[in-house]
Enzyme design. Structure first.
Site, PDB file in Angstrom:
ATOM      1  N   ASP A 198     -16.342  18.598   3.566  1.00 30.05           N
ATOM      2  CA  ASP A 198     -14.988  18.193   3.170  1.00 30.05           C
ATOM      3  C   ASP A 198     -14.283  19.271   2.358  1.00 30.05           C
ATOM      4  O   ASP A 198     -14.882  19.877   1.451  1.00 30.05           O
ATOM      5  CB  ASP A 198     -15.062  16.941   2.280  1.00 30.05           C
ATOM      6  CG  ASP A 198     -14.679  15.677   3.030  1.00 30.05           C
ATOM      7  OD1 ASP A 198     -13.992  15.767   4.058  1.00 30.05           O
ATOM      8  OD2 ASP A 198     -15.076  14.594   2.564  1.00 30.05           O
ATOM      9  N   GLU A 222      -9.941   6.002   8.858  1.00 28.54           N
ATOM     10  CA  GLU A 222     -10.590   5.200   7.811  1.00 28.54           C
ATOM     11  C   GLU A 222      -9.776   3.960   7.490  1.00 28.54           C
ATOM     12  O   GLU A 222      -8.579   4.045   7.172  1.00 28.54           O
ATOM     13  CB  GLU A 222     -10.807   6.040   6.536  1.00 28.54           C
ATOM     14  CG  GLU A 222     -11.471   5.212   5.439  1.00 28.54           C
ATOM     15  CD  GLU A 222     -12.127   6.017   4.335  1.00 28.54           C
ATOM     16  OE1 GLU A 222     -12.200   7.256   4.427  1.00 28.54           O
ATOM     17  OE2 GLU A 222     -12.602   5.386   3.358  1.00 28.54           O
ATOM     18  N   LYS A 257     -13.639  19.215   7.127  1.00 26.46           N
ATOM     19  CA  LYS A 257     -12.824  18.015   7.319  1.00 26.46           C
ATOM     20  C   LYS A 257     -11.762  17.989   6.226  1.00 26.46           C
ATOM     21  O   LYS A 257     -12.066  18.347   5.082  1.00 26.46           O
ATOM     22  CB  LYS A 257     -13.691  16.747   7.235  1.00 26.46           C
ATOM     23  CG  LYS A 257     -12.863  15.456   7.329  1.00 26.46           C
ATOM     24  CD  LYS A 257     -13.733  14.234   7.528  1.00 26.46           C
ATOM     25  CE  LYS A 257     -14.355  13.699   6.265  1.00 26.46           C
ATOM     26  NZ  LYS A 257     -13.403  13.322   5.211  1.00 26.46           N
ATOM     27  N   ASP A 278     -16.635  14.569   0.275  1.00 26.29           N
ATOM     28  CA  ASP A 278     -16.276  14.648  -1.143  1.00 26.29           C
ATOM     29  C   ASP A 278     -16.620  13.330  -1.844  1.00 26.29           C
ATOM     30  O   ASP A 278     -16.505  13.211  -3.069  1.00 26.29           O
ATOM     31  CB  ASP A 278     -14.814  15.063  -1.354  1.00 26.29           C
ATOM     32  CG  ASP A 278     -13.824  14.122  -0.698  1.00 26.29           C
ATOM     33  OD1 ASP A 278     -14.253  13.134  -0.063  1.00 26.29           O
ATOM     34  OD2 ASP A 278     -12.601  14.371  -0.821  1.00 26.29           O
ATOM     35  N   GLU A 303      -8.402  15.578   4.643  1.00 25.92           N
ATOM     36  CA  GLU A 303      -7.521  14.413   4.656  1.00 25.92           C
ATOM     37  C   GLU A 303      -6.082  14.893   4.708  1.00 25.92           C
ATOM     38  O   GLU A 303      -5.724  15.851   4.020  1.00 25.92           O
ATOM     39  CB  GLU A 303      -7.712  13.597   3.370  1.00 25.92           C
ATOM     40  CG  GLU A 303      -9.078  12.978   3.251  1.00 25.92           C
ATOM     41  CD  GLU A 303      -9.260  12.226   1.934  1.00 25.92           C
ATOM     42  OE1 GLU A 303      -8.263  11.901   1.266  1.00 25.92           O
ATOM     43  OE2 GLU A 303     -10.430  11.981   1.587  1.00 25.92           O
TER      44      GLU A 303
END
Ligand code: KIV
Length: 276
Positions: free
Chosen positions: A98, A193, A128, A59, A130
């Protein structure tokens, strides 16, 4: 101009599509995993030809391609648009797309529907997302639907305003809990990250699935970088954890300036570039 010889594909290279099993095997055999972002056809092709294990349609497209100040504006339609292009360009690497903000926060059903759209409409192999330990049920629901999930903990750019900026995340207990929750819920790998090396090493040792670091030091099972940072095409200052392997910004700028000068002195087009 001739291109320099390309290094052979990495130690995880197969002639067929890279799968979640290949990444698990890479971890257990201590073969580092490589993942780079791509958002379009030519860079998807280049990344695949360079032999990376995974191509991430991040993203970060909102920042890198659209010049937005965060990843938050990226939409599901945009991720599907770019994901479909890259999935057609990449034939060997695993393509990961993402899930944009805020679909992992809208309940299991909405998250599964969004990830299913990404998988069906792009042709990618994984999504993926978050999240913290609070998204464990969502990851479990997506995995139960047969959709491979890569987790993403530490600095979560979609939560940049809550985290107070793009800064190092140091809370080892919380980060370990977040990464464990992703892995225990069925994520096949977890991106770490912007966390200290020691924390990334502890998480990598604690998990049974590969960790892929960005700004997390050398002890992760793999590394990921944003393509435009890696090739020196990002217009702004890049984070300290980036290593640029080319100065594409300079190369492209010089090429355009030379062409403009040739146009202005009527040197372009020349006889060889003139039809008829
Ligand atoms: O969106 C992205 O490019 C990412 C990577 C930086 C891991 O999430």
């Amino acid at each position: 101009m001739t291109s320099p010889p390309r290094p052979p594909a990495g130690p995880n290279a197969t002639s067929r599509r890279v799968t979640v099993l290949d990444l698990a095997a890479a971890r257990s055999e201590a073969r580092p995993i490589s993942m780079v972002t791509a958002y379009d056809w030519p860079t998807g092709r280049l990344a695949d030809a360079a032999g990376v294990d995974c191509v991430l349609v991040g993203d970060s497209v909102a920042m890198v391609i659209a010049g937005r100040s965060s990843t938050i504006p990226a939409t599901l339609e945009q991720m599907i648009y770019h994901g479909e292009i890259v999935s057609r360009a990449v034939s060997r690497a695993m393509v990961v797309v993402d899930l944009p903000f805020p679909f992992q926060h809208l309940g299991v059903r909405t998250a599964v529907e969004s990830c299913a759209r990404i998988l069906k409409e792009t042709g990618c192999q994984a999504v993926k997302l978050e999240g913290t330990a609070g998204q464990a049920d969502v990851i479990a629901g997506i995995v139960a639907a047969g959709i491979p999930v890569m987790g993403h903990v530490g600095l979560r750019p979609q939560a940049v305003h809550q985290l107070g900026g793009y800064r190092l995340q140091r809370d080892q207990d919380r980060l370990l809990a977040d990464a464990r929750a992703a892995a225990d819920s069925g994520a096949f790998a977890v991106v770490l990250e912007c966390i200290p090396r020691s924390v990334a090493a502890a998480i990598t040792a604690a998990l049974a699935v590969p960790t892929i670091g960005i700004g997390a030091g050398p002890d992760c099972d793999g590394q990921v970088l944003v393509m435009h940072d890696l090739v020196g095409l990002s217009p702004d200052r890049v984070p300290r954890f980036v290593r640029a392997y080319a100065d594409t910004k300079q190369t492209i700028g010089d090429a355009i300036a030379r062409w403009r000068a040739d146009v202005e002195r009527r040197d372009f087009p020349g006889p060889g570039e003139t039809l008829g």
